[in-house]
Write a protein that holds these residues in place. Structure first.
Motif, PDB file in Angstrom:
ATOM      1  N   ARG A  11       0.856  -1.188   0.000  1.00  0.00           N
ATOM      2  CA  ARG A  11       0.000   0.000   0.000  1.00  0.00           C
ATOM      3  C   ARG A  11       0.887   1.231   0.000  1.00  0.00           C
ATOM      4  O   ARG A  11       1.968   1.230   0.572  1.00  0.00           O
ATOM      5  CB  ARG A  11      -0.909   0.019   1.224  1.00  0.00           C
ATOM      6  CG  ARG A  11      -1.911  -1.108   1.230  1.00  0.00           C
ATOM      7  CD  ARG A  11      -2.899  -0.924   2.386  1.00  0.00           C
ATOM      8  NE  ARG A  11      -3.863  -1.977   2.388  1.00  0.00           N
ATOM      9  CZ  ARG A  11      -4.973  -2.001   1.642  1.00  0.00           C
ATOM     10  NH1 ARG A  11      -5.241  -0.992   0.842  1.00  0.00           N
ATOM     11  NH2 ARG A  11      -5.805  -3.009   1.708  1.00  0.00           N
ATOM     12  N   ALA A  12       0.393   2.284  -0.646  1.00  0.00           N
ATOM     13  CA  ALA A  12       1.132   3.547  -0.678  1.00  0.00           C
ATOM     14  C   ALA A  12       0.157   4.686  -0.418  1.00  0.00           C
ATOM     15  O   ALA A  12      -0.972   4.669  -0.910  1.00  0.00           O
ATOM     16  CB  ALA A  12       1.794   3.729  -2.037  1.00  0.00           C
ATOM     17  N   ALA A  14      -1.724   8.125  -0.937  1.00  0.00           N
ATOM     18  CA  ALA A  14      -2.177   8.696  -2.208  1.00  0.00           C
ATOM     19  C   ALA A  14      -1.191   9.718  -2.772  1.00  0.00           C
ATOM     20  O   ALA A  14      -0.958   9.751  -3.988  1.00  0.00           O
ATOM     21  CB  ALA A  14      -3.554   9.339  -2.030  1.00  0.00           C
ATOM     22  N   LYS A  16       2.066   9.835  -2.429  1.00  0.00           N
ATOM     23  CA  LYS A  16       3.243   9.152  -2.980  1.00  0.00           C
ATOM     24  C   LYS A  16       2.894   8.436  -4.284  1.00  0.00           C
ATOM     25  O   LYS A  16       3.684   8.421  -5.225  1.00  0.00           O
ATOM     26  CB  LYS A  16       3.834   8.185  -1.962  1.00  0.00           C
ATOM     27  CG  LYS A  16       4.498   8.903  -0.816  1.00  0.00           C
ATOM     28  CD  LYS A  16       5.194   7.947   0.124  1.00  0.00           C
ATOM     29  CE  LYS A  16       5.880   8.743   1.233  1.00  0.00           C
ATOM     30  NZ  LYS A  16       6.649   7.874   2.132  1.00  0.00           N
ATOM     31  N   GLN A  17       1.711   7.853  -4.346  1.00  0.00           N
ATOM     32  CA  GLN A  17       1.289   7.206  -5.585  1.00  0.00           C
ATOM     33  C   GLN A  17       1.155   8.242  -6.698  1.00  0.00           C
ATOM     34  O   GLN A  17       1.568   7.995  -7.827  1.00  0.00           O
ATOM     35  CB  GLN A  17      -0.037   6.462  -5.410  1.00  0.00           C
ATOM     36  CG  GLN A  17      -0.444   5.729  -6.681  1.00  0.00           C
ATOM     37  CD  GLN A  17      -1.706   4.905  -6.504  1.00  0.00           C
ATOM     38  OE1 GLN A  17      -2.124   4.624  -5.389  1.00  0.00           O
ATOM     39  NE2 GLN A  17      -2.307   4.520  -7.606  1.00  0.00           N
ATOM     40  N   ILE A  20       4.635   9.133  -7.910  1.00  0.00           N
ATOM     41  CA  ILE A  20       5.144   8.048  -8.752  1.00  0.00           C
ATOM     42  C   ILE A  20       4.453   8.057 -10.100  1.00  0.00           C
ATOM     43  O   ILE A  20       5.104   7.927 -11.149  1.00  0.00           O
ATOM     44  CB  ILE A  20       4.978   6.684  -8.042  1.00  0.00           C
ATOM     45  CG1 ILE A  20       5.913   6.609  -6.828  1.00  0.00           C
ATOM     46  CG2 ILE A  20       5.221   5.529  -8.996  1.00  0.00           C
ATOM     47  CD1 ILE A  20       5.625   5.463  -5.878  1.00  0.00           C
ATOM     48  N   ASP A  21       3.149   8.214 -10.112  1.00  0.00           N
ATOM     49  CA  ASP A  21       2.403   8.208 -11.373  1.00  0.00           C
ATOM     50  C   ASP A  21       2.808   9.355 -12.293  1.00  0.00           C
ATOM     51  O   ASP A  21       2.839   9.194 -13.518  1.00  0.00           O
ATOM     52  CB  ASP A  21       0.897   8.222 -11.109  1.00  0.00           C
ATOM     53  CG  ASP A  21       0.391   6.879 -10.596  1.00  0.00           C
ATOM     54  OD1 ASP A  21       1.123   5.871 -10.718  1.00  0.00           O
ATOM     55  OD2 ASP A  21      -0.743   6.844 -10.075  1.00  0.00           O
ATOM     56  N   ARG A  31       3.917   1.539 -14.278  1.00  0.00           N
ATOM     57  CA  ARG A  31       4.153   1.794 -12.858  1.00  0.00           C
ATOM     58  C   ARG A  31       4.962   0.646 -12.255  1.00  0.00           C
ATOM     59  O   ARG A  31       5.908   0.872 -11.495  1.00  0.00           O
ATOM     60  CB  ARG A  31       2.835   1.962 -12.109  1.00  0.00           C
ATOM     61  CG  ARG A  31       3.063   2.307 -10.636  1.00  0.00           C
ATOM     62  CD  ARG A  31       1.806   2.242  -9.801  1.00  0.00           C
ATOM     63  NE  ARG A  31       0.801   3.186 -10.235  1.00  0.00           N
ATOM     64  CZ  ARG A  31      -0.503   3.017 -10.064  1.00  0.00           C
ATOM     65  NH1 ARG A  31      -0.950   1.924  -9.470  1.00  0.00           N
ATOM     66  NH2 ARG A  31      -1.359   3.925 -10.460  1.00  0.00           N
ATOM     67  N   THR A  32       4.606  -0.574 -12.599  1.00  0.00           N
ATOM     68  CA  THR A  32       5.321  -1.737 -12.078  1.00  0.00           C
ATOM     69  C   THR A  32       6.794  -1.684 -12.453  1.00  0.00           C
ATOM     70  O   THR A  32       7.677  -1.867 -11.612  1.00  0.00           O
ATOM     71  CB  THR A  32       4.686  -3.044 -12.602  1.00  0.00           C
ATOM     72  OG1 THR A  32       3.339  -3.123 -12.131  1.00  0.00           O
ATOM     73  CG2 THR A  32       5.455  -4.264 -12.141  1.00  0.00           C
ATOM     74  N   ILE A  35       8.587   1.207 -10.507  1.00  0.00           N
ATOM     75  CA  ILE A  35       8.812   0.902  -9.089  1.00  0.00           C
ATOM     76  C   ILE A  35       9.855  -0.207  -8.942  1.00  0.00           C
ATOM     77  O   ILE A  35      10.740  -0.131  -8.085  1.00  0.00           O
ATOM     78  CB  ILE A  35       7.491   0.529  -8.392  1.00  0.00           C
ATOM     79  CG1 ILE A  35       6.582   1.757  -8.330  1.00  0.00           C
ATOM     80  CG2 ILE A  35       7.736  -0.040  -7.006  1.00  0.00           C
ATOM     81  CD1 ILE A  35       5.166   1.467  -7.858  1.00  0.00           C
TER      82      ILE A  35
END
Length: 89
Positions: A11-12, A14, A16-17, A20-21, A31-32, A35
């Motif tokens: 879980r991250a 929101a 931080k996600q 990253i996005d 994304r995979t 990361i």
């Protein structure tokens, strides 16, 4: 032959996600992949920190003298020299 894949779930927060996005969108990878690449880079850095160190000039001379000295033959040294580094497959 491809190695089998394993699932990694986490879980991250929101924010931080979202960060990253944004980077994923700019980089053009999934994304995979983004990361996983970042995690592997960090893993290599952590492992390198376990094998790299700094010495003073005097310490370096002593260290080099020890490296240049003949090795005593023993099982522990043979095992160490034949063991792959943690980042090697």
């Amino acid at each position: 032959m491809a190695l089998p894949s394993k699932v990694i779930n986490f879980r991250a927060p929101a924010d931080k996600q979202a960060l990253i996005d944004r980077a994923v969108k700019i980089s053009g990878v999934s994304r995979t992949e983004f990361i996983l690449d970042a995690a592997c880079d960090k893993a290599r850095e952590v492992l390198a920190d376990q094998t790299q160190f700094s010495l003073t000039s005097q310490e370096l001379k002593r260290f080099n003298a020890l490296l240049d000295a003949p090795l005593e033959s023993n099982a522990a040294i043979r095992r160490l020299l034949n063991t792959p580094a943690p980042w090697e497959p």
